[in-house]
Design an enzyme around this catalytic site. Sequence first.
Site: not given
Length: 223
Positions: A89, A198, A200
């Site tokens: 990002c 994302h 994660e």
Amino acid sequence: MKFGVVIFPGSNCDRDMIETLKIGLKQEVIELWHKHKDISMFTTDDCIVLPGGFSFGDYLRCGAIAKFSPMMQSVIEFANKGGKVLGICNGFQILCESGLLPGILLRNSQQQFVCKNVFIKEAAADACQALKIPVAHGEGRYFADDETLEELEMHRQIIYRYCDEKCTVNHESNPNGAIHNIAGICNKERNVYGMMPHPERACSSALGNEDGRKVFAHLFGIN
């Protein structure tokens, strides 16, 4: 393999990344403050991560100030020596601003912040598997000129494209208007990676989604 996570003023996904790498994926993690320069503890087999957020408040342009941080000068040298770098990002935006990746991230085509789950696919995979990964950005529309796009295609540098849950790449599955539905790219040397989604945030069974683990497995061979 060690991971260094760079923290800038305004980073807000650093804890997500650190917890996922350390607890979810059982990797060694070292936190790196943006004003520091020493990354001598890392070898080219390790990886430096630029997490998401709003580095320096996204003043000027996303990532435009962060690229001048002392740590980023070390990260650029590290990447140029073959060290692995991952930008998620805002980290992707910083990589483009720093010249480590080609192209630029523009404001979303709908001129609105988008925060939702999307599907992405490995661009070069023989068998397609749609991965559900969250996005959260206002300036995630990847753009590059025709010559750059031709090089990206020629060298297979597009690593992820937005798609629907059946792996179909179409306009409806594109959350920000990115050209060619591009969600992530790498450099020609294949050691610097950037993506807007994302992974994660999709590595925990408690959250009901572990598709992000497949991204880390694809890029680094860990899961």
